[in-house]
Design a protein around this motif. Structure first.
Motif, PDB file in Angstrom:
ATOM      1  N   ASP A  43     104.058  76.602  79.799  1.00  7.07           N
ATOM      2  CA  ASP A  43     105.241  77.420  80.023  1.00  7.07           C
ATOM      3  C   ASP A  43     106.115  77.413  78.771  1.00  7.07           C
ATOM      4  O   ASP A  43     106.218  76.403  78.078  1.00  7.07           O
ATOM      5  N   ASP A  44     106.725  78.558  78.494  1.00  2.76           N
ATOM      6  CA  ASP A  44     107.632  78.661  77.359  1.00  2.76           C
ATOM      7  C   ASP A  44     108.708  79.678  77.703  1.00  2.76           C
ATOM      8  O   ASP A  44     108.429  80.713  78.318  1.00  2.76           O
ATOM      9  N   PHE A  45     109.927  79.378  77.298  1.00  6.28           N
ATOM     10  CA  PHE A  45     111.070  80.234  77.592  1.00  6.28           C
ATOM     11  C   PHE A  45     111.927  80.371  76.345  1.00  6.28           C
ATOM     12  O   PHE A  45     112.304  79.377  75.732  1.00  6.28           O
ATOM     13  N   GLN A  46     112.197  81.616  75.942  1.00  7.63           N
ATOM     14  CA  GLN A  46     113.055  81.912  74.796  1.00  7.63           C
ATOM     15  C   GLN A  46     114.134  82.882  75.263  1.00  7.63           C
ATOM     16  O   GLN A  46     113.837  83.867  75.965  1.00  7.63           O
ATOM     17  N   LEU A  47     115.365  82.618  74.879  1.00  5.63           N
ATOM     18  CA  LEU A  47     116.480  83.487  75.246  1.00  5.63           C
ATOM     19  C   LEU A  47     117.332  83.764  74.025  1.00  5.63           C
ATOM     20  O   LEU A  47     117.711  82.843  73.297  1.00  5.63           O
ATOM     21  N   PHE A  50     120.604  90.771  76.430  1.00  5.51           N
ATOM     22  CA  PHE A  50     119.783  89.575  76.544  1.00  5.51           C
ATOM     23  C   PHE A  50     118.345  89.944  76.218  1.00  5.51           C
ATOM     24  O   PHE A  50     117.867  91.002  76.639  1.00  5.51           O
ATOM     25  N   LYS A  51     117.670  89.085  75.494  1.00  6.41           N
ATOM     26  CA  LYS A  51     116.234  89.226  75.295  1.00  6.41           C
ATOM     27  C   LYS A  51     115.594  87.938  75.797  1.00  6.41           C
ATOM     28  O   LYS A  51     115.929  86.846  75.342  1.00  6.41           O
ATOM     29  N   VAL A  52     114.682  88.095  76.742  1.00  5.38           N
ATOM     30  CA  VAL A  52     113.991  86.951  77.327  1.00  5.38           C
ATOM     31  C   VAL A  52     112.504  87.091  77.035  1.00  5.38           C
ATOM     32  O   VAL A  52     111.923  88.157  77.256  1.00  5.38           O
ATOM     33  N   GLU A  53     111.912  86.022  76.537  1.00  2.08           N
ATOM     34  CA  GLU A  53     110.461  85.941  76.394  1.00  2.08           C
ATOM     35  C   GLU A  53     110.017  84.736  77.218  1.00  2.08           C
ATOM     36  O   GLU A  53     110.517  83.626  77.013  1.00  2.08           O
ATOM     37  N   PHE A  54     109.110  84.988  78.144  1.00  3.31           N
ATOM     38  CA  PHE A  54     108.684  83.934  79.064  1.00  3.31           C
ATOM     39  C   PHE A  54     107.166  83.922  79.152  1.00  3.31           C
ATOM     40  O   PHE A  54     106.545  84.969  79.323  1.00  3.31           O
ATOM     41  N   LYS A  55     106.608  82.739  79.033  1.00  2.00           N
ATOM     42  CA  LYS A  55     105.167  82.558  79.213  1.00  2.00           C
ATOM     43  C   LYS A  55     104.971  81.546  80.326  1.00  2.00           C
ATOM     44  O   LYS A  55     105.661  80.526  80.374  1.00  2.00           O
ATOM     45  N   SER A  56     104.009  81.830  81.201  1.00  4.61           N
ATOM     46  CA  SER A  56     103.773  80.966  82.352  1.00  4.61           C
ATOM     47  C   SER A  56     102.323  80.512  82.423  1.00  4.61           C
ATOM     48  O   SER A  56     101.402  81.305  82.172  1.00  4.61           O
ATOM     49  N   LYS A  57     102.145  79.261  82.809  1.00  7.50           N
ATOM     50  CA  LYS A  57     100.793  78.731  83.043  1.00  7.50           C
ATOM     51  C   LYS A  57     100.122  79.445  84.217  1.00  7.50           C
ATOM     52  O   LYS A  57      98.926  79.291  84.427  1.00  7.50           O
ATOM     53  N   ILE A 105     114.834  88.103  87.388  1.00  9.04           N
ATOM     54  CA  ILE A 105     113.575  87.468  87.003  1.00  9.04           C
ATOM     55  C   ILE A 105     112.971  86.705  88.180  1.00  9.04           C
ATOM     56  O   ILE A 105     111.763  86.786  88.436  1.00  9.04           O
ATOM     57  N   SER A 106     113.789  86.003  88.903  1.00  8.75           N
ATOM     58  CA  SER A 106     113.307  85.249  90.057  1.00  8.75           C
ATOM     59  C   SER A 106     112.697  86.179  91.113  1.00  8.75           C
ATOM     60  O   SER A 106     111.594  85.937  91.620  1.00  8.75           O
ATOM     61  N   MET A 107     113.399  87.250  91.426  1.00 11.87           N
ATOM     62  CA  MET A 107     112.901  88.191  92.445  1.00 11.87           C
ATOM     63  C   MET A 107     111.662  88.935  91.951  1.00 11.87           C
ATOM     64  O   MET A 107     110.722  89.156  92.723  1.00 11.87           O
ATOM     65  N   PHE A 108     111.641  89.327  90.683  1.00 10.71           N
ATOM     66  CA  PHE A 108     110.475  90.028  90.157  1.00 10.71           C
ATOM     67  C   PHE A 108     109.235  89.156  90.252  1.00 10.71           C
ATOM     68  O   PHE A 108     108.199  89.605  90.744  1.00 10.71           O
ATOM     69  N   THR A 109     109.317  87.936  89.750  1.00  6.91           N
ATOM     70  CA  THR A 109     108.131  87.078  89.751  1.00  6.91           C
ATOM     71  C   THR A 109     107.675  86.769  91.172  1.00  6.91           C
ATOM     72  O   THR A 109     106.477  86.762  91.452  1.00  6.91           O
ATOM     73  N   LEU A 110     108.610  86.559  92.061  1.00  8.02           N
ATOM     74  CA  LEU A 110     108.263  86.306  93.464  1.00  8.02           C
ATOM     75  C   LEU A 110     107.582  87.532  94.085  1.00  8.02           C
ATOM     76  O   LEU A 110     106.525  87.411  94.716  1.00  8.02           O
ATOM     77  N   ASN A 111     108.163  88.699  93.884  1.00  4.87           N
ATOM     78  CA  ASN A 111     107.593  89.927  94.448  1.00  4.87           C
ATOM     79  C   ASN A 111     106.279  90.326  93.784  1.00  4.87           C
ATOM     80  O   ASN A 111     105.489  91.060  94.367  1.00  4.87           O
ATOM     81  N   ALA A 112     106.028  89.835  92.565  1.00  5.41           N
ATOM     82  CA  ALA A 112     104.771  90.118  91.880  1.00  5.41           C
ATOM     83  C   ALA A 112     103.661  89.169  92.328  1.00  5.41           C
ATOM     84  O   ALA A 112     102.534  89.273  91.864  1.00  5.41           O
ATOM     85  N   GLY A 113     103.978  88.245  93.232  1.00  2.00           N
ATOM     86  CA  GLY A 113     102.964  87.360  93.781  1.00  2.00           C
ATOM     87  C   GLY A 113     102.844  86.012  93.102  1.00  2.00           C
ATOM     88  O   GLY A 113     101.850  85.307  93.292  1.00  2.00           O
ATOM     89  N   PHE A 114     103.844  85.645  92.317  1.00  3.37           N
ATOM     90  CA  PHE A 114     103.840  84.360  91.620  1.00  3.37           C
ATOM     91  C   PHE A 114     104.938  83.469  92.190  1.00  3.37           C
ATOM     92  O   PHE A 114     105.785  83.918  92.958  1.00  3.37           O
ATOM     93  N   ASP A 115     104.932  82.213  91.762  1.00  2.00           N
ATOM     94  CA  ASP A 115     106.054  81.351  92.097  1.00  2.00           C
ATOM     95  C   ASP A 115     107.301  81.931  91.433  1.00  2.00           C
ATOM     96  O   ASP A 115     107.249  82.401  90.298  1.00  2.00           O
ATOM     97  N   ALA A 116     108.413  81.866  92.145  1.00  2.00           N
ATOM     98  CA  ALA A 116     109.666  82.390  91.583  1.00  2.00           C
ATOM     99  C   ALA A 116     110.054  81.598  90.342  1.00  2.00           C
ATOM    100  O   ALA A 116     110.026  80.377  90.347  1.00  2.00           O
ATOM    101  N   VAL A 117     110.376  82.302  89.283  1.00  4.31           N
ATOM    102  CA  VAL A 117     110.872  81.667  88.061  1.00  4.31           C
ATOM    103  C   VAL A 117     112.383  81.551  88.192  1.00  4.31           C
ATOM    104  O   VAL A 117     113.066  82.550  88.405  1.00  4.31           O
TER     105      VAL A 117
END
Length: 136
Positions: A25-29, A47-54, A99-111
């Protein structure tokens, strides 16, 4: 009378999501205020967010918060801590929620993005600026 400032809108300017294998995992803001010559009673925080998830995805997001004021936005205000500290702190929960709602609705754990100390980030930028100015 003090200037009245209101968050009037938040929006996604750009969003890129990719399924990829990621080692860790990596998070840049990054964030900064933006001022327009035409809209003299408002300003933005970008805001610019770059996020990488395992979980095998990554995304890059540009998120904008628009603030309106009841006075003209003058240089004194632009140079004050409010646009660089308080305004991002006001808008950040909306970004976190998106971001939390998007990742959850996309089928992943909420970020859930970590809390950010915007005052400390501002202080660090001011120290860097002072160092650069003293080296000139």
């Amino acid at each position: 009378m003090t200037m009245q400032i209101q968050l009037v809108n938040t929006s996604v300017d750009n969003f890129e999501f990719n399924r990829v294998q990621v080692e860790e995992d990596d998070f840049q803001l990054e964030f900064s205020p933006a001022f327009s010559e035409e809209e003299v009673d408002s300003f933005l925080v970008r805001f610019k967010v770059e996020f990488k998830s395992k979980q095998s995805y990554q995304f890059t997001l540009i998120y904008v918060a628009e603030f309106k004021t009841n006075e003209l936005v003058k240089d004194k205000f632009k140079k004050s801590p409010f646009p660089a500290v308080n305004a991002p702190a006001i808008a950040f929960p909306f970004l976190r929620s998106f971001i939390s709602m998007f990742t959850l609705n996309a089928g992943f754990d909420a970020v859930i993005l970590p809390s950010i100390n915007f005052q400390a980030a501002y202080n660090d930028k001011q120290k860097e600026k002072n160092i650069q100015d003293s080296q000139k």
